[in-house]
Design a protein around this motif. Structure first.
Motif, PDB file in Angstrom:
ATOM      1  N   THR A   1       0.810  -1.216   0.000  1.00  0.00           N
ATOM      2  CA  THR A   1       0.000   0.000   0.000  1.00  0.00           C
ATOM      3  C   THR A   1       0.846   1.269   0.000  1.00  0.00           C
ATOM      4  O   THR A   1       0.498   2.257  -0.646  1.00  0.00           O
ATOM      5  N   ASP A   2       1.988   1.269   0.719  1.00  0.00           N
ATOM      6  CA  ASP A   2       2.769   2.494   0.897  1.00  0.00           C
ATOM      7  C   ASP A   2       4.177   2.421   0.314  1.00  0.00           C
ATOM      8  O   ASP A   2       4.911   3.400   0.375  1.00  0.00           O
ATOM      9  N   GLN A   3       4.583   1.270  -0.200  1.00  0.00           N
ATOM     10  CA  GLN A   3       5.922   1.111  -0.765  1.00  0.00           C
ATOM     11  C   GLN A   3       5.809   0.724  -2.240  1.00  0.00           C
ATOM     12  O   GLN A   3       4.896  -0.007  -2.630  1.00  0.00           O
ATOM     13  N   GLU A   4       6.769   1.204  -3.054  1.00  0.00           N
ATOM     14  CA  GLU A   4       6.764   0.860  -4.467  1.00  0.00           C
ATOM     15  C   GLU A   4       7.412  -0.493  -4.744  1.00  0.00           C
ATOM     16  O   GLU A   4       7.323  -1.004  -5.858  1.00  0.00           O
ATOM     17  N   VAL A   5       8.067  -1.066  -3.733  1.00  0.00           N
ATOM     18  CA  VAL A   5       8.719  -2.366  -3.915  1.00  0.00           C
ATOM     19  C   VAL A   5       7.658  -3.449  -4.131  1.00  0.00           C
ATOM     20  O   VAL A   5       6.727  -3.591  -3.335  1.00  0.00           O
ATOM     21  N   VAL A   6       7.804  -4.196  -5.231  1.00  0.00           N
ATOM     22  CA  VAL A   6       6.906  -5.314  -5.539  1.00  0.00           C
ATOM     23  C   VAL A   6       7.700  -6.603  -5.357  1.00  0.00           C
ATOM     24  O   VAL A   6       8.805  -6.747  -5.884  1.00  0.00           O
ATOM     25  N   TYR A   7       7.140  -7.526  -4.601  1.00  0.00           N
ATOM     26  CA  TYR A   7       7.804  -8.811  -4.371  1.00  0.00           C
ATOM     27  C   TYR A   7       7.180  -9.875  -5.260  1.00  0.00           C
ATOM     28  O   TYR A   7       5.956 -10.006  -5.331  1.00  0.00           O
ATOM     29  N   THR A   8       8.048 -10.652  -5.928  1.00  0.00           N
ATOM     30  CA  THR A   8       7.605 -11.738  -6.793  1.00  0.00           C
ATOM     31  C   THR A   8       8.077 -13.068  -6.209  1.00  0.00           C
ATOM     32  O   THR A   8       9.251 -13.192  -5.837  1.00  0.00           O
ATOM     33  N   GLY A   9       7.175 -14.037  -6.136  1.00  0.00           N
ATOM     34  CA  GLY A   9       7.603 -15.334  -5.610  1.00  0.00           C
ATOM     35  C   GLY A   9       6.445 -16.258  -5.317  1.00  0.00           C
ATOM     36  O   GLY A   9       5.327 -16.073  -5.806  1.00  0.00           O
ATOM     37  N   TYR A  10       6.748 -17.262  -4.475  1.00  0.00           N
ATOM     38  CA  TYR A  10       5.762 -18.274  -4.095  1.00  0.00           C
ATOM     39  C   TYR A  10       5.445 -18.154  -2.600  1.00  0.00           C
ATOM     40  O   TYR A  10       6.363 -18.099  -1.768  1.00  0.00           O
ATOM     41  N   VAL A  11       4.168 -18.111  -2.266  1.00  0.00           N
ATOM     42  CA  VAL A  11       3.735 -18.066  -0.865  1.00  0.00           C
ATOM     43  C   VAL A  11       4.060 -19.404  -0.220  1.00  0.00           C
ATOM     44  O   VAL A  11       3.704 -20.463  -0.740  1.00  0.00           O
ATOM     45  N   THR A  12       4.760 -19.352   0.926  1.00  0.00           N
ATOM     46  CA  THR A  12       5.123 -20.599   1.617  1.00  0.00           C
ATOM     47  C   THR A  12       4.443 -20.730   2.970  1.00  0.00           C
ATOM     48  O   THR A  12       4.430 -21.820   3.546  1.00  0.00           O
ATOM     49  N   ALA A  13       3.888 -19.642   3.501  1.00  0.00           N
ATOM     50  CA  ALA A  13       3.171 -19.699   4.774  1.00  0.00           C
ATOM     51  C   ALA A  13       2.246 -18.498   4.856  1.00  0.00           C
ATOM     52  O   ALA A  13       2.586 -17.399   4.401  1.00  0.00           O
ATOM     53  N   VAL A  14       1.056 -18.698   5.460  1.00  0.00           N
ATOM     54  CA  VAL A  14       0.054 -17.633   5.593  1.00  0.00           C
ATOM     55  C   VAL A  14      -0.598 -17.713   6.956  1.00  0.00           C
ATOM     56  O   VAL A  14      -0.920 -18.799   7.444  1.00  0.00           O
ATOM     57  N   SER A  15      -0.797 -16.534   7.558  1.00  0.00           N
ATOM     58  CA  SER A  15      -1.636 -16.423   8.759  1.00  0.00           C
ATOM     59  C   SER A  15      -2.483 -15.173   8.596  1.00  0.00           C
ATOM     60  O   SER A  15      -2.334 -14.431   7.627  1.00  0.00           O
ATOM     61  N   ASP A  16      -3.356 -14.915   9.538  1.00  0.00           N
ATOM     62  CA  ASP A  16      -4.183 -13.708   9.458  1.00  0.00           C
ATOM     63  C   ASP A  16      -3.350 -12.433   9.602  1.00  0.00           C
ATOM     64  O   ASP A  16      -3.782 -11.355   9.188  1.00  0.00           O
ATOM     65  N   ALA A  17      -2.164 -12.557  10.185  1.00  0.00           N
ATOM     66  CA  ALA A  17      -1.323 -11.388  10.443  1.00  0.00           C
ATOM     67  C   ALA A  17      -0.275 -11.141   9.364  1.00  0.00           C
ATOM     68  O   ALA A  17       0.173 -10.013   9.171  1.00  0.00           O
ATOM     69  N   GLY A  18       0.148 -12.199   8.664  1.00  0.00           N
ATOM     70  CA  GLY A  18       1.223 -12.003   7.699  1.00  0.00           C
ATOM     71  C   GLY A  18       1.462 -13.221   6.837  1.00  0.00           C
ATOM     72  O   GLY A  18       0.760 -14.239   6.934  1.00  0.00           O
ATOM     73  N   LEU A  19       2.448 -13.120   5.961  1.00  0.00           N
ATOM     74  CA  LEU A  19       2.800 -14.224   5.071  1.00  0.00           C
ATOM     75  C   LEU A  19       4.303 -14.301   4.908  1.00  0.00           C
ATOM     76  O   LEU A  19       5.032 -13.334   5.176  1.00  0.00           O
ATOM     77  N   ILE A  20       4.773 -15.455   4.453  1.00  0.00           N
ATOM     78  CA  ILE A  20       6.154 -15.645   4.039  1.00  0.00           C
ATOM     79  C   ILE A  20       6.139 -15.918   2.544  1.00  0.00           C
ATOM     80  O   ILE A  20       5.432 -16.833   2.081  1.00  0.00           O
ATOM     81  N   LEU A  21       6.898 -15.125   1.800  1.00  0.00           N
ATOM     82  CA  LEU A  21       6.988 -15.275   0.353  1.00  0.00           C
ATOM     83  C   LEU A  21       8.433 -15.617  -0.006  1.00  0.00           C
ATOM     84  O   LEU A  21       9.352 -14.869   0.325  1.00  0.00           O
ATOM     85  N   ALA A  22       8.640 -16.785  -0.651  1.00  0.00           N
ATOM     86  CA  ALA A  22       9.955 -17.124  -1.194  1.00  0.00           C
ATOM     87  C   ALA A  22      10.141 -16.323  -2.471  1.00  0.00           C
ATOM     88  O   ALA A  22       9.413 -16.529  -3.448  1.00  0.00           O
ATOM     89  N   THR A  23      11.089 -15.396  -2.485  1.00  0.00           N
ATOM     90  CA  THR A  23      11.158 -14.378  -3.526  1.00  0.00           C
ATOM     91  C   THR A  23      12.215 -14.672  -4.592  1.00  0.00           C
ATOM     92  O   THR A  23      13.139 -15.457  -4.388  1.00  0.00           O
ATOM     93  N   PHE A  24      12.048 -13.992  -5.726  1.00  0.00           N
ATOM     94  CA  PHE A  24      13.015 -14.017  -6.825  1.00  0.00           C
ATOM     95  C   PHE A  24      13.436 -12.583  -7.113  1.00  0.00           C
ATOM     96  O   PHE A  24      12.640 -11.639  -6.979  1.00  0.00           O
ATOM     97  N   ASP A  25      14.693 -12.413  -7.536  1.00  0.00           N
ATOM     98  CA  ASP A  25      15.141 -11.068  -7.887  1.00  0.00           C
ATOM     99  C   ASP A  25      14.756 -10.762  -9.332  1.00  0.00           C
ATOM    100  O   ASP A  25      14.091 -11.557 -10.011  1.00  0.00           O
TER     101      ASP A  25
END
Length: 387
Positions: free
Chosen positions: A23-47
């Motif tokens: 919402t507030d940052q221009e950084v876009v992360y690309t990758g595969y979701v490896t974990a999800v909760s109601d508070a956050g997620l873990i994304l395995a990213t690619f450059d």
């Protein structure tokens, strides 16, 4: 928020490559979701090159959109496959495992503390990026020993409530390399930046450094907040060619710049010290460049390098980046170089302008070539039959 979490769970269940927008940052992360909760997620990213680049924790409230299909994702999928096919040098990527039923943010911080990982943090209502190691972690307080690779005197402890952390990057290539470099960097002392901005002295200095090992930084006139780090390859009557070093200490291609457009040459700084350590570590691990690149090119100081580079790129339809005197930059390939002019076929959002535009050779202040992103753009255009 429920729709965002639903999208994340879909990406996790179907193992989909996604873009995650904030919402507030221009950084876009690309990758595969490896974990999800109601508070956050873990994304395995690619450059940007399609290489595994560790992972990121993102708090759900800062996520604006989860993108499942787009031209950008198609391009990234192509780059990921190319990186695998060409056996690109890469970091280990995400190796940690997470429990969806427990606090993901806290798990990342605990892993980072136990494994002595260098992490990057973004905090709520704070525009800064913080890098360092976790020195202590508890449910309501975490201590980060910060490291500023631009200023070694800026080494402090950041004590914060974990709930105020929106983003945690970890196990990426640059962060992992910084972790390996820490024992070396902590032995270095802060140095004041040595900068030369007198035109004649700059040229004399660059000629003295031609073909030598020391890293320097070149600052262009058009953007004095920008700088290029590398080794001086050759100095001609009106230009300099730099063998670039990227942020991970690897070979980053070549940059040809007009001497008249240089604002300053930086000979020493804490950042240059950091990059020297990075390059040393890469050489020790034989990971100083990607296999599709060539860092051994030599250039003739007696010829007009702008004419030569554009003519060669035109002959082979090689993708390059040019910067014009008005500050605009374009990616593409030149054509019909001669009479002080050339046609440039620009690539915009993976689309090649087959007609092209005419430009004056004298209007070109910089040519970047032989770097990884240009190779990937060119490779994709050739595979798809557009080049």
């Amino acid at each position: 928020m429920n729709s965002i979490v639903n999208d994340l769970n879909r990406a996790l269940a179907q193992h989909l490559l996604v873009n995650v927008y904030q919402t507030d940052q221009e950084v876009v992360y690309t990758g595969y979701v490896t974990a999800v909760s109601d508070a956050g997620l873990i994304l395995a990213t690619f450059d940007d090159y399609g290489l595994p680049d560790g992972a990121v924790f993102l708090a759900v409230p800062i996520i604006d959109e989860v993108e499942f299909s787009s031209d950008d994702l198609d391009n990234m999928a192509f780059r990921i496959q190319t990186a695998a096919d060409e056996d690109f040098v890469q970091a280990g990527g995400l190796t940690l495992r997470f429990d969806n039923q427990r606090n993901l943010r806290q798990q990342v911080l605990s892993h980072a503390w136990v494994d002595h990982l260098v992490i990057m943090l973004v905090l709520k209502d704070d525009e800064h990026f913080y890098e360092g190691r976790v020195a202590a972690v508890a449910s309501d307080q975490v201590t980060i020993k910060l490291f500023n690779k631009f200023d070694f005197t800026d080494q402090s402890d950041l004590v914060i409530d974990p709930a105020n952390i929106d983003v945690i990057e970890f196990q990426g290539q640059e962060l992992s390399l910084q972790g390996l470099a820490t024992p070396h960097l902590t032995q270095l002392k802060h140095v004041a930046s040595t900068l030369i901005d007198d035109h004649d002295e700059m040229i004399e200095t660059l000629k003295r450094l031609e073909g030598q090992a020391p890293l320097v930084a070149l600052i262009p006139k058009n953007d004095e907040d920008l700088f290029f780090v590398g080794r001086v390859n050759v100095v001609t009557a009106d230009a300099v060619v730099l063998n670039l070093v990227d942020m991970t200490g690897q070979f980053g291609g070549y940059s040809l710049m007009r001497l008249s457009e240089l604002h300053a040459v930086v000979l020493s700084s804490d950042y240059l010290q950091t990059m020297r350590v990075f390059t040393m570590l890469n050489q020790a691990r034989q990971q100083q460049l990607q296999p599709v690149l060539n860092d051994e090119r030599l250039f003739d100081r007696t010829v007009d390098q702008f004419q030569a580079r554009l003519t060669q790129a035109a002959a082979f339809r090689t993708i390059i980046r040019i910067r014009l005197h008005d500050g605009s930059t374009m990616l593409g390939y030149p054509d019909r170089v001669g009479g002080g002019k050339f046609i440039f076929h620009q690539v915009v959002e993976s689309q090649l302008d087959q007609v092209g535009q005419i430009y004056q050779l004298s209007a070109v202040d910089e040519v970047a070539f032989g770097y990884l992103d240009a190779y990937l753009v060119e490779h994709q255009l050739r595979v798809e039959g557009d080049l």
